[in-house]
Design a protein around this motif. Structure first.
Motif, short mmCIF file in Angstrom:
data_model
loop_
_atom_site.label_atom_id
_atom_site.label_comp_id
_atom_site.label_asym_id
_atom_site.label_seq_id
_atom_site.Cartn_x
_atom_site.Cartn_y
_atom_site.Cartn_z
N TRP A 142 0.33 -1.60 2.16
CA TRP A 142 0.33 -0.18 1.82
C TRP A 142 -0.20 0.03 0.41
O TRP A 142 0.00 -0.81 -0.47
CB TRP A 142 1.74 0.38 1.91
CG TRP A 142 2.25 0.52 3.30
CD1 TRP A 142 3.13 -0.32 3.93
CD2 TRP A 142 1.90 1.51 4.26
NE1 TRP A 142 3.35 0.12 5.21
CE2 TRP A 142 2.60 1.24 5.44
CE3 TRP A 142 1.05 2.62 4.23
CZ2 TRP A 142 2.49 2.02 6.58
CZ3 TRP A 142 0.93 3.41 5.36
CH2 TRP A 142 1.65 3.11 6.52
N SER A 143 -0.82 1.19 0.19
CA SER A 143 -1.20 1.60 -1.17
C SER A 143 0.07 1.90 -1.94
O SER A 143 1.16 2.00 -1.37
CB SER A 143 -2.11 2.83 -1.11
OG SER A 143 -1.43 3.91 -0.50
N ALA A 144 -0.04 2.08 -3.25
CA ALA A 144 1.14 2.33 -4.09
C ALA A 144 1.90 3.57 -3.65
O ALA A 144 3.13 3.59 -3.68
CB ALA A 144 0.71 2.46 -5.55
N ASP A 145 1.19 4.61 -3.19
CA ASP A 145 1.87 5.83 -2.75
C ASP A 145 2.21 5.81 -1.25
O ASP A 145 2.74 6.77 -0.73
CB ASP A 145 1.04 7.07 -3.08
CG ASP A 145 -0.28 7.12 -2.33
OD1 ASP A 145 -0.58 6.19 -1.54
OD2 ASP A 145 -1.02 8.10 -2.54
N GLU A 146 1.90 4.70 -0.59
CA GLU A 146 2.19 4.48 0.84
C GLU A 146 1.53 5.52 1.75
O GLU A 146 2.03 5.84 2.80
CB GLU A 146 3.70 4.39 1.08
CG GLU A 146 4.31 3.19 0.37
CD GLU A 146 5.77 2.99 0.67
OE1 GLU A 146 6.50 3.97 0.85
OE2 GLU A 146 6.18 1.81 0.73
N LYS A 147 0.39 6.02 1.32
CA LYS A 147 -0.36 6.99 2.12
C LYS A 147 -1.54 6.33 2.83
O LYS A 147 -2.01 6.81 3.84
CB LYS A 147 -0.86 8.15 1.25
CG LYS A 147 0.26 8.93 0.57
CD LYS A 147 1.14 9.61 1.57
CE LYS A 147 2.26 10.38 0.90
NZ LYS A 147 3.31 10.77 1.81
#
Length: 176
Positions: free
Chosen positions: A115-120
């Protein structure tokens, strides 16, 4: 100072702190909700950006299920001679490596999702290994899945290394 005023100030201070804490919890939980890519998706050729002149399998439909750390992709496409086929693949979303086999085991795909840092957005990094003319060939691929740009659309930025060089494509799917 009047004890009654002190009590009133304490109540307001406590109420303010509790409100601030609740607001922080709400904002934090909203920020870290992972994107759910589940659904049926159809390729929008008009919105996709594909490298010209490359022979590839284009998946016209995706069926995605996502439950906890389980992520399943059913990709439907056509072979270069026009025959429709479906490839099913299971990936875990916990950072562990997943292995899938296609075409009666002739192609092995090892993938890791992060996942990306913002989990988007979700990045799936894969190594595909197969036999070509008696030689084992490995191609590396990266897919970045994102729905944040346009609601109801799934964008997959796909980069792969081939014996002929690197290919970068963007596939755009609309939710059915």
């Amino acid at each position: 100072m009047n004890p009654r005023n002190q009590c009133w100030n304490l109540q307001h201070y406590t109420g303010f702190c509790l409100t601030a804490l609740l607001l922080c919890l709400i904002l934090t939980s909203a920020r870290f909700d992972k994107t759910n890519f589940a659904g049926d998706w159809a390729l929008s050729k008009e919105k996709s950006k594909l490298t010209a002149g490359q022979m590839r399998i284009i998946f016209s439909q995706l069926k995605v299920t996502q439950n906890g750390n389980d992520f399943t992709i059913s990709r439907t496409g056509q072979t270069p001679d026009g025959q429709e086929f479906t490839m099913d693949e299971k990936i875990t979303l916990d950072g562990k490596e997943s292995e899938n086999k296609f075409f009666d085991g002739m192609v092995k795909k090892k993938s890791t999702a992060k996942w990306s840092a913002d989990e988007k957005a979700l990045t799936i990094t894969s190594a595909l290994t197969f036999n070509r003319d008696g030689n084992e060939v490995t191609m590396n691929a990266t897919e970045i899945w994102d729905t944040a740009k346009n609601p109801g659309e799934l964008s997959i930025n796909y980069t792969t290394t081939t014996p002929n060089g690197e290919i970068k494509d963007t596939y755009v799917y609309t939710k059915k």
